[in-house]
Motif scaffolding. Sequence first.
Motif, PDB file in Angstrom:
ATOM      1  N   GLU A  14       0.852  -1.181   0.000  1.00 30.21           N
ATOM      2  CA  GLU A  14       0.000   0.000   0.000  1.00 30.21           C
ATOM      3  C   GLU A  14       0.893   1.237   0.000  1.00 30.21           C
ATOM      4  O   GLU A  14       2.015   1.204   0.512  1.00 30.21           O
ATOM      5  N   ALA A  15       0.404   2.302  -0.612  1.00 29.62           N
ATOM      6  CA  ALA A  15       1.165   3.553  -0.669  1.00 29.62           C
ATOM      7  C   ALA A  15       0.192   4.706  -0.720  1.00 29.62           C
ATOM      8  O   ALA A  15      -0.934   4.567  -1.212  1.00 29.62           O
ATOM      9  N   ARG A  16       0.647   5.847  -0.218  1.00 32.85           N
ATOM     10  CA  ARG A  16      -0.224   7.015  -0.190  1.00 32.85           C
ATOM     11  C   ARG A  16       0.579   8.286  -0.380  1.00 32.85           C
ATOM     12  O   ARG A  16       1.792   8.328  -0.120  1.00 32.85           O
ATOM     13  N   TYR A  17      -0.086   9.291  -0.892  1.00 32.81           N
ATOM     14  CA  TYR A  17       0.452  10.646  -0.955  1.00 32.81           C
ATOM     15  C   TYR A  17      -0.325  11.465   0.076  1.00 32.81           C
ATOM     16  O   TYR A  17      -1.488  11.807  -0.153  1.00 32.81           O
ATOM     17  N   GLY A  18       0.315  11.718   1.207  1.00 29.51           N
ATOM     18  CA  GLY A  18      -0.404  12.380   2.291  1.00 29.51           C
ATOM     19  C   GLY A  18      -1.545  11.508   2.766  1.00 29.51           C
ATOM     20  O   GLY A  18      -1.365  10.345   3.099  1.00 29.51           O
ATOM     21  N   ARG A  19      -2.738  12.067   2.744  1.00 28.90           N
ATOM     22  CA  ARG A  19      -3.918  11.306   3.189  1.00 28.90           C
ATOM     23  C   ARG A  19      -4.554  10.483   2.073  1.00 28.90           C
ATOM     24  O   ARG A  19      -5.458   9.692   2.332  1.00 28.90           O
ATOM     25  N   MET A  20      -4.101  10.690   0.845  1.00 28.25           N
ATOM     26  CA  MET A  20      -4.712   9.990  -0.289  1.00 28.25           C
ATOM     27  C   MET A  20      -4.024   8.654  -0.541  1.00 28.25           C
ATOM     28  O   MET A  20      -2.845   8.608  -0.890  1.00 28.25           O
ATOM     29  N   GLN A  21      -4.749   7.566  -0.366  1.00 29.58           N
ATOM     30  CA  GLN A  21      -4.189   6.243  -0.619  1.00 29.58           C
ATOM     31  C   GLN A  21      -4.255   5.952  -2.116  1.00 29.58           C
ATOM     32  O   GLN A  21      -5.275   6.180  -2.768  1.00 29.58           O
ATOM     33  N   VAL A  22      -3.138   5.436  -2.647  1.00 31.11           N
ATOM     34  CA  VAL A  22      -3.020   5.208  -4.086  1.00 31.11           C
ATOM     35  C   VAL A  22      -2.951   3.713  -4.416  1.00 31.11           C
ATOM     36  O   VAL A  22      -3.479   3.274  -5.437  1.00 31.11           O
ATOM     37  N   LEU A  23      -2.298   2.928  -3.576  1.00 30.17           N
ATOM     38  CA  LEU A  23      -2.189   1.482  -3.779  1.00 30.17           C
ATOM     39  C   LEU A  23      -2.886   0.750  -2.646  1.00 30.17           C
ATOM     40  O   LEU A  23      -2.788   1.152  -1.487  1.00 30.17           O
ATOM     41  N   TRP A  24      -3.534  -0.351  -3.016  1.00 32.15           N
ATOM     42  CA  TRP A  24      -4.328  -1.108  -2.048  1.00 32.15           C
ATOM     43  C   TRP A  24      -3.977  -2.596  -2.145  1.00 32.15           C
ATOM     44  O   TRP A  24      -4.489  -3.313  -3.003  1.00 32.15           O
ATOM     45  N   GLY A  25      -3.064  -3.054  -1.315  1.00 27.07           N
ATOM     46  CA  GLY A  25      -2.777  -4.487  -1.198  1.00 27.07           C
ATOM     47  C   GLY A  25      -2.287  -5.138  -2.475  1.00 27.07           C
ATOM     48  O   GLY A  25      -2.822  -6.176  -2.889  1.00 27.07           O
ATOM     49  N   VAL A  26      -1.247  -4.568  -3.104  1.00 26.32           N
ATOM     50  CA  VAL A  26      -0.765  -5.080  -4.393  1.00 26.32           C
ATOM     51  C   VAL A  26       0.174  -6.264  -4.178  1.00 26.32           C
ATOM     52  O   VAL A  26       1.207  -6.143  -3.516  1.00 26.32           O
ATOM     53  N   ASP A  27      -0.186  -7.404  -4.762  1.00 30.36           N
ATOM     54  CA  ASP A  27       0.627  -8.622  -4.720  1.00 30.36           C
ATOM     55  C   ASP A  27       1.107  -8.934  -6.133  1.00 30.36           C
ATOM     56  O   ASP A  27       0.289  -9.097  -7.047  1.00 30.36           O
ATOM     57  N   ILE A  28       2.418  -9.041  -6.303  1.00 33.60           N
ATOM     58  CA  ILE A  28       2.992  -9.371  -7.610  1.00 33.60           C
ATOM     59  C   ILE A  28       4.196 -10.287  -7.415  1.00 33.60           C
ATOM     60  O   ILE A  28       4.987 -10.085  -6.492  1.00 33.60           O
ATOM     61  N   ASP A  29       4.319 -11.283  -8.264  1.00 38.34           N
ATOM     62  CA  ASP A  29       5.484 -12.163  -8.275  1.00 38.34           C
ATOM     63  C   ASP A  29       6.166 -12.080  -9.638  1.00 38.34           C
ATOM     64  O   ASP A  29       5.497 -12.001 -10.675  1.00 38.34           O
ATOM     65  N   VAL A  30       7.493 -12.125  -9.628  1.00 44.36           N
ATOM     66  CA  VAL A  30       8.280 -12.224 -10.856  1.00 44.36           C
ATOM     67  C   VAL A  30       9.260 -13.372 -10.673  1.00 44.36           C
ATOM     68  O   VAL A  30      10.104 -13.345  -9.773  1.00 44.36           O
ATOM     69  N   GLN A  31       9.138 -14.367 -11.528  1.00 41.63           N
ATOM     70  CA  GLN A  31      10.040 -15.507 -11.472  1.00 41.63           C
ATOM     71  C   GLN A  31      11.354 -15.180 -12.197  1.00 41.63           C
ATOM     72  O   GLN A  31      11.402 -14.271 -13.036  1.00 41.63           O
ATOM     73  N   PRO A  32      12.426 -15.895 -11.877  1.00 46.94           N
ATOM     74  CA  PRO A  32      13.662 -15.713 -12.648  1.00 46.94           C
ATOM     75  C   PRO A  32      13.421 -15.919 -14.141  1.00 46.94           C
ATOM     76  O   PRO A  32      12.656 -16.809 -14.531  1.00 46.94           O
ATOM     77  N   ARG A  33      14.000 -15.056 -14.970  1.00 49.00           N
ATOM     78  CA  ARG A  33      13.922 -15.126 -16.436  1.00 49.00           C
ATOM     79  C   ARG A  33      12.499 -14.911 -16.965  1.00 49.00           C
ATOM     80  O   ARG A  33      12.190 -15.287 -18.085  1.00 49.00           O
ATOM     81  N   GLU A  34      11.652 -14.261 -16.174  1.00 44.93           N
ATOM     82  CA  GLU A  34      10.270 -14.030 -16.581  1.00 44.93           C
ATOM     83  C   GLU A  34      10.065 -12.561 -16.959  1.00 44.93           C
ATOM     84  O   GLU A  34      10.707 -11.668 -16.414  1.00 44.93           O
ATOM     85  N   THR A  35       9.150 -12.329 -17.905  1.00 47.82           N
ATOM     86  CA  THR A  35       8.760 -10.976 -18.278  1.00 47.82           C
ATOM     87  C   THR A  35       7.325 -10.736 -17.843  1.00 47.82           C
ATOM     88  O   THR A  35       6.400 -11.399 -18.337  1.00 47.82           O
ATOM     89  N   ILE A  36       7.153  -9.799 -16.913  1.00 44.79           N
ATOM     90  CA  ILE A  36       5.834  -9.464 -16.387  1.00 44.79           C
ATOM     91  C   ILE A  36       5.414  -8.120 -16.951  1.00 44.79           C
ATOM     92  O   ILE A  36       6.162  -7.139 -16.902  1.00 44.79           O
ATOM     93  N   LEU A  37       4.197  -8.056 -17.484  1.00 46.18           N
ATOM     94  CA  LEU A  37       3.621  -6.800 -17.932  1.00 46.18           C
ATOM     95  C   LEU A  37       2.601  -6.337 -16.899  1.00 46.18           C
ATOM     96  O   LEU A  37       1.633  -7.042 -16.608  1.00 46.18           O
ATOM     97  N   LEU A  38       2.840  -5.153 -16.333  1.00 45.08           N
ATOM     98  CA  LEU A  38       1.891  -4.519 -15.418  1.00 45.08           C
ATOM     99  C   LEU A  38       1.102  -3.521 -16.246  1.00 45.08           C
ATOM    100  O   LEU A  38       1.569  -2.429 -16.558  1.00 45.08           O
TER     101      LEU A  38
END
Length: 238
Positions: A14-38
């Motif tokens: 989670e991340a916020r700018y002041g009181r404004m929350q921007v990210l909410w519980g982000v889960d991401i995995d990247v395996q070795p030699r993998e290309t992930i597109l967000l």
Amino acid sequence: MLAEAPLLSTRGIEARYGRMQVLWGVDIDVQPRETILLLGANGAGKTTFLKTLVGLMPASAGSINFAGEDIAHLRADRRMRRGIAYMSELGVFPDLTIEENIRIGAQALSTTAAREKADEMYGLFPVLREKRDGLASSLSGGQRKMLGIAKALAADPRLLVMDEPSAGLSPLFVGEVVRTLGALRVGGLSLLIAEQNIGFLDIATRVYVLEGGRIRFSGTVADMSGDEDLRRAYFGLK
């Protein structure tokens, strides 16, 4: 046979700018030699997530594990030394030369290793060798992207994190960037690419879709194309 452990794993970011929350519980995995597109539209939280990942802004909650180590409380330079390189949307220092940009990318390496890495980058991008003493601002948009990639690769990373590499490029140059990154993937580098251009699906191992600071979807490209709402949103299909 045991599954290979992720190179990168985030949980509950989670991340916020002041009181404004921007990210909410982000889960991401990247395996070795993998290309992930967000994948996500402008304002979805992609840049905020990447900055949190590489240490340019703090996470208000969650964990970041890289190569078996919790790095959430490390400074950005220490995360870089662990093997994470970051290419921002701009990617280069326009008022420095091509050579200086690449040397900045390799600053954590020894003098000999930095010189060898610069030579390797010039071999990968011959146009940069021809212009090595010129300012980055003198390059075309596509060439600047190539320099941004070279600068990031000069750090000899295990994971290359990229923010909108297609920004400001014509479709022709986007295709060139995609082909370049595809070759890097074949070479064994792990990639995490934040984009809204679906052309990068061509090289993606898996896709995460970020909407409103939350992960809306995770899966393969085939899985994504089977989701009717995502097909309409990203592929323009009825």
